[in-house]
Design a protein around this motif. Structure first.
Motif, PDB file in Angstrom:
ATOM      1  N   LEU A   4       3.930  -2.855  -3.676  1.00 26.17           N
ATOM      2  CA  LEU A   4       4.274  -1.520  -4.136  1.00 26.17           C
ATOM      3  C   LEU A   4       4.536  -1.566  -5.628  1.00 26.17           C
ATOM      4  N   GLU A  38       3.263  -2.670   5.071  1.00 22.54           N
ATOM      5  CA  GLU A  38       2.693  -1.728   4.102  1.00 22.54           C
ATOM      6  C   GLU A  38       3.319  -0.338   4.272  1.00 22.54           C
ATOM      7  N   ASP A  39       3.463   0.112   5.521  1.00 22.49           N
ATOM      8  CA  ASP A  39       4.093   1.406   5.797  1.00 22.49           C
ATOM      9  C   ASP A  39       5.538   1.421   5.299  1.00 22.49           C
ATOM     10  N   GLU A  42       5.462   1.891   1.575  1.00 28.12           N
ATOM     11  CA  GLU A  42       5.121   3.278   1.240  1.00 28.12           C
ATOM     12  C   GLU A  42       6.334   4.187   1.379  1.00 28.12           C
ATOM     13  N   ILE A  59       0.463   1.670  -3.638  1.00 27.28           N
ATOM     14  CA  ILE A  59       0.312   0.393  -2.942  1.00 27.28           C
ATOM     15  C   ILE A  59      -0.991  -0.202  -3.477  1.00 27.28           C
TER      16      ILE A  59
END
Length: 101
Positions: A4, A38-39, A42, A59
């Protein structure tokens, strides 16, 4: 692998999310190895942008090259390294090893 990244709102410096805060070097960034991680990144980025901590939250893809975290895209390599005209200045003057996972 993804990390990120954003720009810190107070001074515009490119930063990467790392261990509950924002690091000025990509080598310290938390690396997402799967979709769940990854989520999570985010959602952290969205909250930080909503709180006016950072702007331009993204990202990005990274790779480990010779033990260093390196962005894949040229734009992100430049943001991670600093000025392109003097390699003795900016972040490229002192590369940081990858943080242990």
């Amino acid at each position: 692998m993804k990390v990120l990244t954003a720009n810190r709102l107070s001074d515009g410096i490119a930063v990467w999310y790392a261990a509950g805060g924002w690091a000025e070097t990509v080598g310290h960034a938390d690396i997402a190895y799967d979709k769940t991680a990854e989520d999570r990144l985010e959602s952290i980025g969205a909250a930080a942008a909503a709180n006016n901590e950072v702007v331009d939250v993204n990202i990005i893809d990274v790779a480990i090259v010779d033990g260093l975290v390196e962005p894949v895209r040229l734009r992100e390599k430049i943001r991670a390294a600093g000025p392109t005209i003097r390699t003795d200045l900016g972040k490229q003057a002192s590369p940081q090893p990858a943080r242990a996972a």
